[in-house]
Design a protein around this motif. Structure first.
Motif, PDB file in Angstrom:
ATOM      1  N   ASP A  61       0.794  -1.252   0.088  1.00 12.53           N
ATOM      2  CA  ASP A  61       0.030  -0.079   0.152  1.00 12.53           C
ATOM      3  C   ASP A  61       0.967   1.160   0.037  1.00 12.53           C
ATOM      4  O   ASP A  61       0.436   2.344   0.357  1.00 12.53           O
ATOM      5  N   THR A  62       2.170   1.107  -0.245  1.00 13.62           N
ATOM      6  CA  THR A  62       2.919   2.475  -0.188  1.00 13.62           C
ATOM      7  C   THR A  62       2.645   3.068  -1.506  1.00 13.62           C
ATOM      8  O   THR A  62       2.724   2.608  -2.664  1.00 13.62           O
ATOM      9  N   VAL A 105      -2.101  19.182  -5.170  1.00 14.23           N
ATOM     10  CA  VAL A 105      -1.923  20.392  -4.108  1.00 14.23           C
ATOM     11  C   VAL A 105      -0.791  19.781  -3.156  1.00 14.23           C
ATOM     12  O   VAL A 105      -0.649  18.853  -3.115  1.00 14.23           O
ATOM     13  N   GLY A 106      -0.091  20.751  -2.839  1.00 19.06           N
ATOM     14  CA  GLY A 106       1.125  20.591  -1.836  1.00 19.06           C
ATOM     15  C   GLY A 106       1.884  21.799  -1.471  1.00 19.06           C
ATOM     16  O   GLY A 106       1.264  22.808  -1.536  1.00 19.06           O
ATOM     17  N   THR A 107       3.037  21.479  -1.074  1.00 24.00           N
ATOM     18  CA  THR A 107       3.998  22.753  -0.677  1.00 24.00           C
ATOM     19  C   THR A 107       5.157  22.722  -1.551  1.00 24.00           C
ATOM     20  O   THR A 107       5.551  21.628  -1.748  1.00 24.00           O
ATOM     21  N   TYR A 129      13.677  30.360 -16.656  1.00 19.17           N
ATOM     22  CA  TYR A 129      12.267  29.797 -15.871  1.00 19.17           C
ATOM     23  C   TYR A 129      12.588  29.327 -14.740  1.00 19.17           C
ATOM     24  O   TYR A 129      13.812  28.724 -14.308  1.00 19.17           O
ATOM     25  N   VAL A 130      11.417  29.282 -13.736  1.00 17.95           N
ATOM     26  CA  VAL A 130      11.718  28.628 -12.511  1.00 17.95           C
ATOM     27  C   VAL A 130      11.252  27.188 -12.659  1.00 17.95           C
ATOM     28  O   VAL A 130      10.012  26.954 -13.088  1.00 17.95           O
ATOM     29  N   VAL A 131      11.672  26.133 -11.871  1.00 20.00           N
ATOM     30  CA  VAL A 131      11.261  24.810 -11.619  1.00 20.00           C
ATOM     31  C   VAL A 131      11.149  24.616 -10.255  1.00 20.00           C
ATOM     32  O   VAL A 131      12.006  24.878  -9.402  1.00 20.00           O
ATOM     33  N   VAL A 132      10.049  24.061  -9.666  1.00 17.76           N
ATOM     34  CA  VAL A 132       9.735  23.868  -8.415  1.00 17.76           C
ATOM     35  C   VAL A 132       9.726  22.292  -8.127  1.00 17.76           C
ATOM     36  O   VAL A 132       9.184  21.358  -9.105  1.00 17.76           O
ATOM     37  N   MET A 133      10.115  21.789  -6.878  1.00 13.23           N
ATOM     38  CA  MET A 133       9.873  20.382  -6.374  1.00 13.23           C
ATOM     39  C   MET A 133       8.680  20.728  -5.388  1.00 13.23           C
ATOM     40  O   MET A 133       8.988  21.632  -4.312  1.00 13.23           O
ATOM     41  N   VAL A 134       7.613  20.132  -5.604  1.00  6.65           N
ATOM     42  CA  VAL A 134       6.539  20.123  -4.759  1.00  6.65           C
ATOM     43  C   VAL A 134       6.146  18.773  -3.965  1.00  6.65           C
ATOM     44  O   VAL A 134       6.454  17.446  -4.634  1.00  6.65           O
ATOM     45  N   ARG A 135       6.093  18.941  -2.515  1.00  6.07           N
ATOM     46  CA  ARG A 135       5.739  17.704  -1.745  1.00  6.07           C
ATOM     47  C   ARG A 135       4.135  17.636  -1.720  1.00  6.07           C
ATOM     48  O   ARG A 135       3.469  18.658  -1.401  1.00  6.07           O
ATOM     49  N   VAL A 161       0.076  12.549  -0.332  1.00 11.26           N
ATOM     50  CA  VAL A 161       1.070  11.862  -0.372  1.00 11.26           C
ATOM     51  C   VAL A 161       2.533  12.372   0.061  1.00 11.26           C
ATOM     52  O   VAL A 161       3.329  12.451  -0.786  1.00 11.26           O
ATOM     53  N   PRO A 162       2.544  12.568   1.309  1.00 11.44           N
ATOM     54  CA  PRO A 162       3.799  13.279   1.577  1.00 11.44           C
ATOM     55  C   PRO A 162       5.267  12.844   1.224  1.00 11.44           C
ATOM     56  O   PRO A 162       6.197  13.613   1.197  1.00 11.44           O
ATOM     57  N   ARG A 163       5.255  11.818   1.205  1.00 12.80           N
ATOM     58  CA  ARG A 163       6.784  11.124   0.694  1.00 12.80           C
ATOM     59  C   ARG A 163       6.885  11.234  -0.765  1.00 12.80           C
ATOM     60  O   ARG A 163       8.037  10.920  -1.461  1.00 12.80           O
ATOM     61  N   CYS A 164       5.908  11.815  -1.633  1.00 11.93           N
ATOM     62  CA  CYS A 164       5.967  11.970  -3.031  1.00 11.93           C
ATOM     63  C   CYS A 164       6.419  13.313  -3.422  1.00 11.93           C
ATOM     64  O   CYS A 164       5.680  14.139  -2.891  1.00 11.93           O
ATOM     65  N   LEU A 165       7.496  13.423  -4.270  1.00 10.54           N
ATOM     66  CA  LEU A 165       7.803  14.898  -4.723  1.00 10.54           C
ATOM     67  C   LEU A 165       7.669  14.685  -6.302  1.00 10.54           C
ATOM     68  O   LEU A 165       7.953  13.920  -7.028  1.00 10.54           O
ATOM     69  N   VAL A 166       6.967  16.069  -6.591  1.00  8.10           N
ATOM     70  CA  VAL A 166       6.722  16.305  -7.974  1.00  8.10           C
ATOM     71  C   VAL A 166       7.301  17.319  -8.451  1.00  8.10           C
ATOM     72  O   VAL A 166       7.281  18.418  -7.870  1.00  8.10           O
ATOM     73  N   HIS A 167       8.172  17.467  -9.825  1.00  5.01           N
ATOM     74  CA  HIS A 167       8.879  18.464 -10.313  1.00  5.01           C
ATOM     75  C   HIS A 167       7.829  19.094 -11.455  1.00  5.01           C
ATOM     76  O   HIS A 167       6.865  18.557 -12.050  1.00  5.01           O
TER      77      HIS A 167
END
Length: 137
Positions: A34-35, A60-62, A85-91, A95-101
């Motif tokens: 279930d991860t 949504v995230g931070t 341009y700006v690239v962000v890494m979002v938590r 799913v707090p363990r997942c990061l999205v660019h």
């Protein structure tokens, strides 16, 4: 301006790209333990087993971190063709363990910990990107 090559879906990410084209953001969840996992891949990073189902989550995230990129790394540059341009890494909130660019679509530079929401950006080839903007207060 040269045409930018589209992202190339592979075995593990094809369904993710299809869902994104329908404006649905999803992550994989392991059938065995279930991860949740992102980016999509064949094996679970926790139990190392195959098998996953897709789960729609709110985009949504931070902001975890960000960079200002001054060079295009693909022919044709970024969507819209603007450098730098700006690239962000979002938590992800769900799913707090997942990061999205993704590309930043805010008027000002992002701040660490800033609340953000995904923005769907269509590409000319029928694919969709998920970019990020400040969340409405």
């Amino acid at each position: 301006m040269r045409e930018r090559p589209p992202p190339v879906p592979d075995r593990d990410s094809a369904e993710w790209w299809e869902r994104l084209a329908r404006r649905e953001f999803a992550v994989q969840r392991c059938d065995s333990c279930d991860t949740p996992r992102f980016p999509p891949r064949a094996f679970c990073p926790a139990c190392h087993r195959e098998g996953a189902r897709w789960e729609a989550v709110e985009p949504v995230g931070t902001v975890e971190s960000w960079i200002v990129n001054h060079q295009a790394f693909t022919p044709g540059g970024t969507p819209g063709g603007a450098e730098p341009y700006v690239v962000v890494m979002v938590r992800l909130a769900a799913v707090p363990r997942c990061l999205v660019h993704g590309n930043w679509r805010g008027d000002r530079e992002p701040r660490g910990g800033q609340a953000v929401r995904g923005v769907y950006t269509p590409l000319s080839d029928g694919l969709m990107l998920l970019d990020w903007r400040p969340a409405a207060r």
